[in-house]
Scaffold this active site. Structure first.
Site, PDB file in Angstrom:
ATOM      1  N   ASP A 180     -94.091  98.688 -20.538  1.00  0.00           N
ATOM      2  CA  ASP A 180     -93.164  99.265 -21.507  1.00  0.00           C
ATOM      3  C   ASP A 180     -93.609  98.769 -22.900  1.00  0.00           C
ATOM      4  OD1 ASP A 180     -90.594 100.144 -22.620  1.00  0.00           O
ATOM      5  OD2 ASP A 180     -90.086  98.015 -22.641  1.00  0.00           O
ATOM      6  N   ASP A 191     -91.447  98.610 -26.451  1.00  0.00           N
ATOM      7  CA  ASP A 191     -90.485  97.823 -27.245  1.00  0.00           C
ATOM      8  C   ASP A 191     -89.815  96.743 -26.391  1.00  0.00           C
ATOM      9  OD1 ASP A 191     -90.116  99.187 -30.051  1.00  0.00           O
ATOM     10  OD2 ASP A 191     -90.307 100.803 -28.590  1.00  0.00           O
TER      11      ASP A 191
HETATM   12  O1  LIG Z   1     -89.244 102.367 -23.590  1.00  0.00           O
HETATM   13  P1  LIG Z   1     -89.444 101.547 -24.823  1.00  0.00           P
HETATM   14  O2  LIG Z   1     -90.865 101.510 -25.293  1.00  0.00           O
HETATM   15  O3  LIG Z   1     -88.860 100.171 -24.707  1.00  0.00           O
HETATM   16  O4  LIG Z   1     -88.623 102.326 -25.937  1.00  0.00           O
HETATM   17  C1  LIG Z   1     -87.202 102.309 -25.926  1.00  0.00           C
HETATM   18  C2  LIG Z   1     -86.709 102.514 -27.332  1.00  0.00           C
HETATM   19  O5  LIG Z   1     -87.424 101.538 -28.110  1.00  0.00           O
HETATM   20  C3  LIG Z   1     -87.213 101.557 -29.514  1.00  0.00           C
HETATM   21  O6  LIG Z   1     -85.926 101.045 -29.787  1.00  0.00           O
HETATM   22  C4  LIG Z   1     -85.796  99.672 -29.432  1.00  0.00           C
HETATM   23  O7  LIG Z   1     -86.688  98.873 -30.220  1.00  0.00           O
HETATM   24  C5  LIG Z   1     -86.403  98.898 -31.656  1.00  0.00           C
HETATM   25  C6  LIG Z   1     -87.488  98.097 -32.359  1.00  0.00           C
HETATM   26  O8  LIG Z   1     -87.561  96.784 -31.867  1.00  0.00           O
HETATM   27  C7  LIG Z   1     -84.990  98.348 -31.900  1.00  0.00           C
HETATM   28  O9  LIG Z   1     -84.680  98.393 -33.278  1.00  0.00           O
HETATM   29  C8  LIG Z   1     -83.972  99.185 -31.103  1.00  0.00           C
HETATM   30  O10 LIG Z   1     -82.685  98.622 -31.223  1.00  0.00           O
HETATM   31  C9  LIG Z   1     -84.354  99.224 -29.614  1.00  0.00           C
HETATM   32  O11 LIG Z   1     -83.512 100.094 -28.881  1.00  0.00           O
HETATM   33  C10 LIG Z   1     -87.417 102.942 -30.071  1.00  0.00           C
HETATM   34  O12 LIG Z   1     -87.111 102.951 -31.444  1.00  0.00           O
HETATM   35  C11 LIG Z   1     -86.635 103.987 -29.317  1.00  0.00           C
HETATM   36  O13 LIG Z   1     -86.959 105.273 -29.788  1.00  0.00           O
HETATM   37  C12 LIG Z   1     -87.035 103.905 -27.851  1.00  0.00           C
HETATM   38  O14 LIG Z   1     -86.350 104.879 -27.098  1.00  0.00           O
END
Ligand SMILES: O=P(O)(O)OC[C@H]1O[C@H](O[C@H]2O[C@H](CO)[C@@H](O)[C@H](O)[C@H]2O)[C@H](O)[C@@H](O)[C@@H]1O
Length: 349
Positions: free
Chosen positions: A95, A97
């Site tokens: 994954d 983020d």
């Molecule tokens: O599947 P992933 O790669 O983990 O993506 C899931 C979401 O990740 C991002 O949001 C998350 O990370 C951000 C940056 O650290 C944070 O600000 C946010 O609160 C988290 O939910 C991304 O911006 C989303 O579009 C993804 O769906």
């Protein structure tokens, strides 16, 4: 309920460590009162869920130590994991983020470190490696910048094989986009959500091509029910869309049954079919590392198939189908580096 929320909500963002001035207790009570007055069953459950973040926090219900017994550190159990993979080809699923990059307030600034990039590059040289993200594929590629990887963006609804430089190339034309018919609808919903939520300070709507993310990390908790109402008021016009949740984010996506678990299965089949040397699927040992609720779909598939294993990235006990845990992206990097070293030693590199 109010007590449970009070006990589990702090003035400091538990994920980024950033402080907020919100009087969370008062805000929480107000949200609950509003919801009781409005009798808003659906919104009520959305807000409860927004508060619980992802996956379900069990902090007060289960002690860290007993959780760690059930989901031990993948670093401590490194030898055991290798033993389980013996005689099989390890395939890596990562994954983005919260796994390769730390969670930060601004989604556009979730950069991965140079060291992490080097580690993932070395990893991809040893094992077929895929990034599976909720972000759109182009965006996650712009963060990772490695052409030798498989990428599954938009929660697996946009899959593409390595551009170049991979030893494990399935098929140059490998592309899977099971939700193309939803593109115009997603664009429309994105525009409407941008418009609708602009009165909520801190709300951030992100277009992830086959899905839309509504971030509430920077929204004061007293405004969460308003935001949930705004999202609900748009979504009610789109019965073919559904809502899931990640870390302080509401994810709006097509109702089709396609998630990170399907992406994992699709990539496993593609790798086997594409004759990269694996006799059959059972010779493959998938290792999936992720931190979010949406990664649970993949952990579940691995459990059901009794194949490979899932590693949850989390500092606190959470309900999960993963077998092992790592606390944060730095530990993920340690784990990946150990895998690379082990592989290099074995192949005499
Ligand atoms: O599947 P992933 O790669 O983990 O993506 C899931 C979401 O990740 C991002 O949001 C998350 O990370 C951000 C940056 O650290 C944070 O600000 C946010 O609160 C988290 O939910 C991304 O911006 C989303 O579009 C993804 O769906």
């Amino acid at each position: 309920m109010v007590r449970f929320i009070e006990e589990n909500t702090k003035h400091v963002d538990k994920e980024t460590g950033n402080k907020s001035n919100t009087d969370v207790t008062t805000a929480t009570k107000k949200v609950l009162q509003d919801l009781i007055i409005n009798n808003g069953g659906l919104i009520n459950s959305w807000v409860d869920s927004m508060r619980a973040c992802s996956p379900t926090h069990l902090k007060s219900l289960m002690k860290q130590s007993s959780w760690l017994k059930e989901h031990p550190s993948a670093l401590e159990m490194f030898e055991e994991i290798l033993h389980a993979s013996e005689g099989k080809q390890i395939v890596m699923f990562l994954d983005y983020d919260g796994t390769l990059s730390p969670i930060v307030d601004d989604p556009d600034r979730a950069f991965m470190s140079k060291q992490m990039r080097r580690t993932v590059r070395n990893l991809a040289n040893c094992f077929p490696t895929a990034i599976v993200s909720g972000r759109c594929r182009e965006k996650v590629y712009n963060f990772v910048k490695l052409t030798e990887l498989y990428y599954a963006g938009s929660h697996g609804m946009d899959i593409k094989g390595p551009e170049q430089g991979s030893k494990y190339e399935a098929d140059k034309s490998l592309l899977c986009q099971p939700a193309t018919e939803f593109l115009p609808m997603i664009d429309e919903v994105y525009q409407r959500l941008m418009e609708k939520t602009k009165s909520t300070p801190g709300a951030n709507v992100e277009n992830n091509k086959f899905c839309v993310s509504v971030h509430f990390r920077r929204v004061d908790e007293k405004n969460w029910s308003d935001l949930a109402n705004q999202v609900r008021s748009v979504m009610k016009d789109y019965p073919k869309l559904r809502l899931t949740q990640g870390r302080k984010v509401l994810e709006i996506r097509p109702i089709i049954k396609w998630d990170k678990g399907n992406a994992l299965e699709f990539l496993l089949e593609s790798l086997v079919l594409a004759c990269v040397g694996y006799a059959n699927c059972t010779n493959v040992f998938p290792l999936y590392i992720g931190d979010d609720r949406t990664d649970e779909d993949a952990f579940k598939i691995l459990r059901e198939r009794r194949q490979g294993l899932g590693i949850l990235v989390s500092k606190s006990p959470k309900e999960t189908n993963a077998s092992y845990s790592l606390q944060e992206p730095d530990e993920v990097m340690d784990f990946l580096q150990r895998l690379v070293k082990w592989k290099q030693l074995r192949s005499g590199a």
